[in-house]
Design a protein around this motif. Structure first.
Motif, PDB file in Angstrom:
ATOM      1  N   GLU A  34      43.791  46.858  42.648  1.00 13.60           N
ATOM      2  CA  GLU A  34      43.382  46.158  43.951  1.00 13.60           C
ATOM      3  C   GLU A  34      42.544  44.910  43.487  1.00 13.60           C
ATOM      4  OE1 GLU A  34      41.185  47.907  47.079  1.00 13.60           O
ATOM      5  OE2 GLU A  34      41.494  46.019  48.156  1.00 13.60           O
ATOM      6  N   THR A  35      42.807  43.862  44.080  1.00 13.90           N
ATOM      7  CA  THR A  35      42.108  42.504  44.031  1.00 13.90           C
ATOM      8  C   THR A  35      41.702  42.194  45.436  1.00 13.90           C
ATOM      9  OG1 THR A  35      43.946  41.202  43.706  1.00 13.90           O
ATOM     10  CG2 THR A  35      42.940  41.979  41.715  1.00 13.90           C
ATOM     11  N   PRO A  36      40.679  41.350  45.652  1.00 14.73           N
ATOM     12  CA  PRO A  36      40.056  40.999  47.003  1.00 14.73           C
ATOM     13  C   PRO A  36      41.105  39.758  47.630  1.00 14.73           C
ATOM     14  CG  PRO A  36      38.743  40.259  45.323  1.00 14.73           C
ATOM     15  CD  PRO A  36      39.741  40.944  44.554  1.00 14.73           C
TER      16      PRO A  36
ATOM     17  N   GLU B  46      39.191  34.546  47.215  1.00  9.62           N
ATOM     18  CA  GLU B  46      39.164  34.226  45.781  1.00  9.62           C
ATOM     19  C   GLU B  46      38.315  32.831  45.851  1.00  9.62           C
ATOM     20  OE1 GLU B  46      39.876  35.574  42.707  1.00  9.62           O
ATOM     21  OE2 GLU B  46      41.253  37.312  43.170  1.00  9.62           O
ATOM     22  N   ARG B  47      37.708  32.481  44.808  1.00  3.51           N
ATOM     23  CA  ARG B  47      37.123  31.197  44.676  1.00  3.51           C
ATOM     24  C   ARG B  47      38.400  30.216  44.705  1.00  3.51           C
ATOM     25  NH1 ARG B  47      34.819  30.697  39.909  1.00  3.51           N
ATOM     26  NH2 ARG B  47      33.391  29.048  40.650  1.00  3.51           N
TER      27      ARG B  47
ATOM     28  N   GLU C 142      38.499  27.435  43.003  1.00  8.34           N
ATOM     29  CA  GLU C 142      38.736  27.079  41.567  1.00  8.34           C
ATOM     30  C   GLU C 142      39.902  27.972  40.944  1.00  8.34           C
ATOM     31  OE1 GLU C 142      35.738  27.461  42.982  1.00  8.34           O
ATOM     32  OE2 GLU C 142      34.088  26.339  42.171  1.00  8.34           O
ATOM     33  N   THR C 143      39.875  29.332  41.362  1.00  3.72           N
ATOM     34  CA  THR C 143      40.830  30.349  40.581  1.00  3.72           C
ATOM     35  C   THR C 143      42.053  29.916  41.280  1.00  3.72           C
ATOM     36  OG1 THR C 143      39.014  32.000  40.507  1.00  3.72           O
ATOM     37  CG2 THR C 143      41.345  32.482  40.289  1.00  3.72           C
TER      38      THR C 143
ATOM     39  N   ALA D  59      43.539  26.557  39.589  1.00  4.89           N
ATOM     40  CA  ALA D  59      43.289  26.427  38.382  1.00  4.89           C
ATOM     41  C   ALA D  59      44.852  25.838  37.773  1.00  4.89           C
ATOM     42  CB  ALA D  59      43.023  27.563  37.655  1.00  4.89           C
TER      43      ALA D  59
ATOM     44  N   ARG E 281      43.259  36.455  37.008  1.00  9.20           N
ATOM     45  CA  ARG E 281      41.990  36.394  37.010  1.00  9.20           C
ATOM     46  C   ARG E 281      41.221  37.635  36.723  1.00  9.20           C
ATOM     47  NH1 ARG E 281      38.888  38.931  39.427  1.00  9.20           N
ATOM     48  NH2 ARG E 281      39.851  39.037  41.367  1.00  9.20           N
ATOM     49  N   PHE E 282      41.792  38.515  36.987  1.00  9.83           N
ATOM     50  CA  PHE E 282      41.356  40.007  36.599  1.00  9.83           C
ATOM     51  C   PHE E 282      41.414  40.502  35.141  1.00  9.83           C
ATOM     52  CE2 PHE E 282      42.198  44.624  35.617  1.00  9.83           C
ATOM     53  CZ  PHE E 282      41.120  45.163  36.536  1.00  9.83           C
TER      54      PHE E 282
ATOM     55  N   ALA F  61      41.899  38.020  32.814  1.00  6.44           N
ATOM     56  CA  ALA F  61      40.855  37.110  32.154  1.00  6.44           C
ATOM     57  C   ALA F  61      39.373  37.732  32.104  1.00  6.44           C
ATOM     58  CB  ALA F  61      40.843  35.831  32.711  1.00  6.44           C
ATOM     59  N   MET F  62      38.758  38.500  33.145  1.00 11.95           N
ATOM     60  CA  MET F  62      37.643  38.902  33.393  1.00 11.95           C
ATOM     61  C   MET F  62      37.274  40.342  32.291  1.00 11.95           C
ATOM     62  SD  MET F  62      36.425  38.051  37.184  1.00 11.95           S
ATOM     63  CE  MET F  62      34.941  38.811  37.226  1.00 11.95           C
TER      64      MET F  62
ATOM     65  N   LEU G 297      43.990  30.668  31.645  1.00  9.56           N
ATOM     66  CA  LEU G 297      42.783  31.142  32.348  1.00  9.56           C
ATOM     67  C   LEU G 297      41.685  31.386  31.568  1.00  9.56           C
ATOM     68  CD1 LEU G 297      43.730  32.835  35.789  1.00  9.56           C
ATOM     69  CD2 LEU G 297      42.296  30.579  35.476  1.00  9.56           C
TER      70      LEU G 297
END
Lengths: 427, 427
Positions: free
Chosen positions: B40-42, B45-46, B48-49, B52, B87-88, B90-91, B304
């Motif tokens: 699950e991701t929110p 999001e920013r 910028e993300t 990108a 994004r996930f 990448a982090m 990313l």
């Protein structure tokens, strides 16, 4: 470019999400057992709906995430699932009553970030619209006990009735316009020191005698029946009597020693009109955040429709605090993957794919190497995800028409035919 | 005050939501069979993300719902689940590869409102991160066939490879900087008349000869192998050969006559780099919206992270179009409620509640009157929701220690003991 999440949000990686999905499935199962059907409403709502009278009140509406669409319409992200339910019922006047729905969805609040508090969070709500009877409140309470039993978490439920609180305040001659403010202060009793509560009540204009009487009542000892009986002597207000009668009915319908009359339970939201309840874990070692909470709100939907009479009662479960409580009680079995078996080809790609396909046809969650890796790297991968079984397929196995199954926990290996393999993995 | 939804959003009432939940459950089952775990991701999001390089491209980013938090940070509502996955990953640089995840969540696009298009919609994605092998693409294709088979919907999948399209354009000497624009035009071939496509291609600067050659290639007849063989003669480009090789591998791994090489399939999004595919219903009577679509995007995640190599492939299922296709094929059984049996007390409230509780303990979805209604009104309620069974409890039944069960479809009644009743309802 920095790669970050939005502040106040989180990712839920598989090892946590698998557990969360299991809890949500348990909730859905119990909701359905009680005859609640699913409803979905959007996350985007008109700002007028979210800030309408009888809804969340100023404490919540100032935390609304606001935005607008390409047509310049003012929208907000919903802060709960109750206001959208009210909007849905208001827009569907021919709906069959009682309308029993559950909804599992995200809600958003642009509030300060504290430990364990997120700006985007799951709510799991059941509500009954259209019944004034305490049978409806009782179904919510029973369902709550059933759910926590089903996931093996010992809990108790604190219950009260806003009418009792009103009756107490009326009897202590606390002015009507101060009562909602007093309720917000009372709600803090669990979290802030008693002296601070006293000070705040004094600031609201209460006399020392009123404060003493109020706190004496909240500190009253005894079982549920004794408290009700004592309050019948103290309260001098019809509304207060009604509240006590309603609570007595719930105790009649729900025979459970873990349902506890808590005279100071208020719940901060403006919209409650009668029963209020909150569930907590019995585990003393765990911080006592409420795992679920709800109550009766007889005016909100009617208010949105416009003076119509539409009673409602419901409860919301907080899946994050439930997971925290399970973790603290060591009841949580984290899983890193849903995969049951990983198929490792030893120069037998085609046969490995075929086996994986056959296992899937039998309902077994199976993965097969898609990286073209050697045996040891494939074993590393299976190990790192705690995949319980691995199957090797090489020339020797193909010749014998057998597969080598390794139990990754015991390390034991067995050479099995496809049908024996399937039988074993289905166990 | 007007009570309305936000424009471009919809409510999903129980009679539709029950079906949707069943479809989502079928999807999850198939995802897990192939070893995909949930992530699950929110939704927030920013910005910028979301904007990108290597992400959705300008066609999509102009439709982002933008907002800011109380700290003035610029946020957006996600428009798909792929960019947040990137994004996930990448982090989380130490994540185990291949990372196979599924995610079912809402996405938002502030676009024009058309029939059947909403600003808030569900996406159900599976993706494999970390594998360059066509085995990964093949797993996505196989899983798609399996899912549609499991819900009884006959489908076919069109497949292509962006490298083939690039190779064709290179061979026709279409300038590199125009190729993405040409792909967007090609993508419209299904929806707009051929003459309009020709005109648009001319506007992009293509010569008449190039346009003719391009459309001749897209109109090529023959089976998959024949098309590949013909293209091997036409294409004069290493990239194009690679694409043909990749596609041939997929046909080797997925033996299914409903997997069809469609040379003009492009898919509009900027981020695809190789395989692209789309699933459609075989039912000729249904408007041919794609039910699922996806492909390979080897540059997005690496972009990313910053120049890292991180191949990925995935497919997204559109639950709304799937429901529409099921409806059109008369394969959809709408249910108004999850309730299996409704208990009607005839002056036997206590006993009715007890029976409902006992049925629930046996896993039977049960409701009991909570409105204090008479028999006929209770029957009306059960009828209006198509609840399949009703149980009556009155003095006579209590005396005989039996319950009267009515099958609401046949109208047949039987007097049963509690254990026989449970057995019958469990059938």
């Amino acid at each position: 470019m920095k790669i970050e999440r939005a502040k106040g949000t989180k990712d839920v990686p598989p090892q946590e999400e698998i557990v969360k999905q299991e809890i949500l499935d348990s909730l859905k199962t119990v909701f359905k057992l009680y005859g609640f059907s699913p409803l979905e409403t959007p996350i985007l709502e008109r700002i007028e709906t979210l800030t309408a009278k009888y809804t969340g009140g100023s404490e919540i509406t100032k935390e609304i995430f606001k935005l607008s669409d390409q047509g310049g319409r003012n929208l907000g992200l919903r802060y709960d699932l109750t206001v959208p339910l009210a909007r849905f019922v208001a827009m569907n006047p021919t709906i069959k009553l009682p309308f029993k729905r559950y909804q599992i969805g995200l809600a958003f609040r642009d509030g300060p970030i504290k430990l364990g508090r997120y700006r985007e969070f799951w709510q799991c709500d059941v509500d009954i619209v259209g019944s004034k009877s305490m049978l409806a409140d009782s179904e919510c309470v029973k369902l709550t006990f059933e759910f926590f039993k089903s996931i093996g978490l010992k809990t108790f439920i604190e219950i009260n009735n806003r009418k009792i609180l009103d009756g107490i305040m009326e009897s202590l001659e606390i002015p009507e316009k101060e009562r909602n403010n007093v309720i917000i202060v009372i709600d803090k009793l669990k979290k802030v020191p008693l002296e601070d509560v006293k000070k705040e009540l004094k600031q609201k204009g209460l006399y020392d005698k009123q404060i003493k009487q109020l706190l004496d009542i909240f500190g009253m000892e005894g079982n549920n029946a004794e408290k009700i009986s004592n309050l019948r002597k103290i309260i001098k207000s019809d509304k207060g009597y009604d509240g006590l009668d309603e609570l007595e009915q719930i105790f009649k319908y729900v025979k459970n020693k873990d349902l506890i009359f808590k005279i100071s339970l208020a719940r901060g939201l403006d919209y409650y009109t009668g029963t209020v309840f909150e569930a907590f874990t019995q585990d003393e070692s765990v911080m006592r955040s409420s795992l679920a909470g709800g109550g009766r709100y007889d005016n909100m939907i009617g208010g949105l429709i416009g003076n119509a009479d539409m009673p409602a009662v419901g409860i919301a479960f907080g899946v994050d605090t439930i997971i925290d409580a399970l973790k603290a009680s060591n009841k949580l079995k984290a899983k890193k993957t849903v995969t049951k078996v990983f198929v490792i080809p030893i120069k037998a790609e085609k046969e490995s794919i075929k086996l994986a396909d056959n296992l899937r046809k039998q309902g077994i969650n199976a993965e097969v190497d898609i990286m073209g890796r050697g045996i040891s790297k494939n074993l590393d991968y299976a190990n790192s995800l705690d995949i319980p079984f691995v199957v090797f397929i090489g020339k020797k196995e193909l010749k014998a028409k057998k597969f080598k199954l390794r139990d990754m926990i015991s390390g034991k290996e067995s050479l099995l035919s496809e049908s024996s393999l399937i039988k074993r993995l289905k166990e």
